[in-house]
Design a protein around this motif. Structure first.
Motif, short mmCIF file in Angstrom:
data_model
loop_
_atom_site.label_atom_id
_atom_site.label_comp_id
_atom_site.label_asym_id
_atom_site.label_seq_id
_atom_site.Cartn_x
_atom_site.Cartn_y
_atom_site.Cartn_z
N ALA A 98 -6.47 40.00 3.94
CA ALA A 98 -6.97 39.38 2.73
C ALA A 98 -5.83 39.06 1.79
O ALA A 98 -4.77 39.70 1.81
CB ALA A 98 -7.98 40.30 2.04
N VAL A 99 -6.06 38.04 0.96
CA VAL A 99 -5.17 37.71 -0.15
C VAL A 99 -6.00 37.83 -1.42
O VAL A 99 -6.92 37.03 -1.66
CB VAL A 99 -4.59 36.29 0.00
N GLY A 100 -5.69 38.84 -2.21
CA GLY A 100 -6.51 39.11 -3.38
C GLY A 100 -7.92 39.45 -2.96
O GLY A 100 -8.14 40.34 -2.13
N ASP A 101 -8.90 38.72 -3.50
CA ASP A 101 -10.29 38.94 -3.13
C ASP A 101 -10.76 38.03 -2.01
O ASP A 101 -11.94 38.02 -1.65
CB ASP A 101 -11.20 38.72 -4.36
N THR A 102 -9.85 37.24 -1.46
CA THR A 102 -10.21 36.30 -0.41
C THR A 102 -9.88 36.86 0.96
O THR A 102 -8.72 37.18 1.25
CB THR A 102 -9.46 34.96 -0.59
N GLU A 103 -10.90 36.99 1.80
CA GLU A 103 -10.71 37.52 3.15
C GLU A 103 -10.32 36.38 4.08
O GLU A 103 -11.01 35.37 4.17
CB GLU A 103 -11.99 38.20 3.63
N LEU A 104 -9.19 36.54 4.78
CA LEU A 104 -8.71 35.51 5.69
C LEU A 104 -9.17 35.71 7.12
O LEU A 104 -9.44 34.75 7.83
CB LEU A 104 -7.17 35.47 5.65
N ALA A 105 -9.23 36.97 7.56
CA ALA A 105 -9.63 37.25 8.94
C ALA A 105 -10.06 38.70 9.04
O ALA A 105 -9.67 39.55 8.22
CB ALA A 105 -8.48 36.97 9.89
N GLU A 106 -10.87 38.98 10.05
CA GLU A 106 -11.26 40.35 10.33
C GLU A 106 -11.55 40.49 11.82
O GLU A 106 -11.82 39.50 12.51
CB GLU A 106 -12.49 40.77 9.52
N GLY A 107 -11.46 41.73 12.29
CA GLY A 107 -11.73 41.99 13.70
C GLY A 107 -12.39 43.34 13.88
O GLY A 107 -12.22 44.25 13.06
N LEU A 108 -13.17 43.48 14.95
CA LEU A 108 -13.90 44.72 15.23
C LEU A 108 -13.90 44.94 16.73
O LEU A 108 -14.09 44.01 17.51
CB LEU A 108 -15.33 44.63 14.71
N ALA A 109 -13.69 46.20 17.15
CA ALA A 109 -13.71 46.54 18.57
C ALA A 109 -14.43 47.87 18.77
O ALA A 109 -14.31 48.78 17.95
CB ALA A 109 -12.30 46.61 19.13
N LEU A 110 -15.16 47.98 19.86
CA LEU A 110 -15.87 49.20 20.25
C LEU A 110 -15.63 49.43 21.72
O LEU A 110 -15.76 48.51 22.53
CB LEU A 110 -17.36 49.07 19.98
N GLY A 111 -15.26 50.65 22.10
CA GLY A 111 -15.05 50.91 23.52
C GLY A 111 -14.50 52.29 23.78
O GLY A 111 -14.37 53.11 22.87
N PHE A 112 -14.18 52.55 25.05
CA PHE A 112 -13.63 53.83 25.45
C PHE A 112 -12.19 53.98 24.99
O PHE A 112 -11.44 52.99 24.89
CB PHE A 112 -13.67 53.98 26.97
N GLN A 113 -11.80 55.21 24.70
CA GLN A 113 -10.39 55.54 24.55
C GLN A 113 -9.84 55.91 25.92
O GLN A 113 -10.58 56.06 26.89
CB GLN A 113 -10.22 56.69 23.56
N ASN A 114 -8.51 56.06 26.01
CA ASN A 114 -7.91 56.41 27.30
C ASN A 114 -8.37 57.79 27.76
O ASN A 114 -8.64 58.67 26.95
CB ASN A 114 -6.39 56.38 27.21
N MET A 115 -8.44 57.96 29.07
CA MET A 115 -8.80 59.26 29.65
C MET A 115 -7.53 60.07 29.91
O MET A 115 -6.56 59.56 30.46
CB MET A 115 -9.57 59.07 30.95
N GLY A 116 -7.54 61.34 29.48
CA GLY A 116 -6.39 62.21 29.67
C GLY A 116 -6.67 63.31 30.68
O GLY A 116 -7.76 63.89 30.69
N LEU A 117 -5.71 63.59 31.53
CA LEU A 117 -5.76 64.71 32.47
C LEU A 117 -4.56 65.61 32.21
O LEU A 117 -3.43 65.12 32.09
CB LEU A 117 -5.74 64.22 33.92
N THR A 118 -4.79 66.91 32.14
CA THR A 118 -3.75 67.85 31.75
C THR A 118 -3.66 69.00 32.75
O THR A 118 -4.68 69.52 33.21
CB THR A 118 -4.03 68.43 30.35
N LEU A 119 -2.44 69.42 33.06
CA LEU A 119 -2.19 70.61 33.87
C LEU A 119 -1.18 71.47 33.12
O LEU A 119 -0.11 70.99 32.74
CB LEU A 119 -1.63 70.23 35.24
#
Length: 278
Positions: A98-119
């Motif tokens: 945004a510039v001041g009160d004017t929104e120029l762009a926006e984005g949204l994402a929903l999904g899995f995070q990476n899977m971790g395996l630990t030893l």
């Protein structure tokens, strides 16, 4: 006589519970000491991080949510105690320009995070000092970089494999204060660009309070320095509180408030976590 016997038995039982109470677990550092009697650890973590950058009158604001991330680990009672773990979560990322009160762009994402395996291997398991060596792999499930905004470094990009190895340690500083640490080397292979190499150095102190040691204060200093692509160092201070439930503290609630210490870190955040030992 009967009352005296009952009181003596009650004192023995209460004293045993106090001695065998589970130690309070840090929020952002894995405990190096392994419990070979209660062999399973479950963590359910919710995180929110927010960051804002202003340059030349242009504001870039981003928010990321973990809802939740589940981490479960099992300890094997072998000559050198060994622990294996798996974790994965769902995430939401949001960004706007945004510039001041004017929104120029926006984005949204929903999904899995990476899977971790630990030893992990508990090479030192003493009353006052524990050290565990570990390897950790992150398999790419993230499909959008918005899901990574503000999360704990390194920033590895969508569809990136990560590998980390190092040592976890914890030691007692008196009866009520325990210091937890994690020092490791990590590399990430992003979809585009060169392999990112980083040094991880997490520390968290836990101060247990009360006769039953079921309430504690925590203070974490979490650092990660990436030596490629001018990513820099993510350094955060995380004060928090930990509350054990029941007489044995096998179930715990933890809350933390991450604060970014430099420009490469997310500004603020809130973390909430449920821990269970069984």
């Amino acid at each position: 006589m009967k009352k005296s016997v009952l009181m003596l038995l009650a004192m023995i039982v209460l004293g045993t519970n106090a001695v065998n109470a589970t130690a309070l677990r840090p929020l952002n550092v894995q405990n190096a000491k392994m419990d070979t009697e209660n062999q399973n650890e479950l963590r359910i973590n919710f995180d929110w991080f927010r960051d804002g950058v202003e340059a030349g009158g242009v504001d870039v604001r981003s928010n990321s949510f973990t809802m939740p991330r589940i981490d479960i680990r099992h300890t094997f009672d072998t000559e050198i105690p060994t622990r294996v773990g798996i974790n994965i979560g769902m995430g939401v990322g949001f960004a706007e320009v945004a510039v001041g009160d004017t929104e120029l762009a926006e984005g949204l994402a929903l999904g899995f995070q990476n899977m971790g395996l630990t030893l992990e291997a508990g090479v030192v398991q003493e009353e006052d000092l524990s050290i565990a060596l570990y390897i950790n792999q992150h398999f790419p499930f993230v499909h959008n970089n918005l899901l990574l905004a503000n999360t704990y470094r390194p920033i590895y990009g969508a569809n990136a494999y990560g590998f980390q190895t190092g040592a976890e340690f914890q030691f007692n500083l008196g009866d009520n204060l325990t210091w937890h640490g994690d020092v490791g080397y990590r590399f990430d292979v992003p979809e585009a660009g060169e392999v990112q190499n980083s040094l991880v150095y997490y520390n968290e102190a836990v101060l247990s309070m009360g006769d039953d040691k079921n309430v504690g204060l925590s203070l974490g200093l979490l650092g990660n320095s990436v030596y490629n692509d001018n990513i820099g160092t993510d350094l955060r201070l995380v004060p928090g509180i930990i509350v054990g439930m029941g007489d044995d503290n096998k179930k715990q609630l933890r809350v933390g408030l991450p604060i970014g210490m430099n420009s490469d870190s997310a500004d603020i955040g809130v973390q909430a976590s449920y821990f269970s030992l069984f």
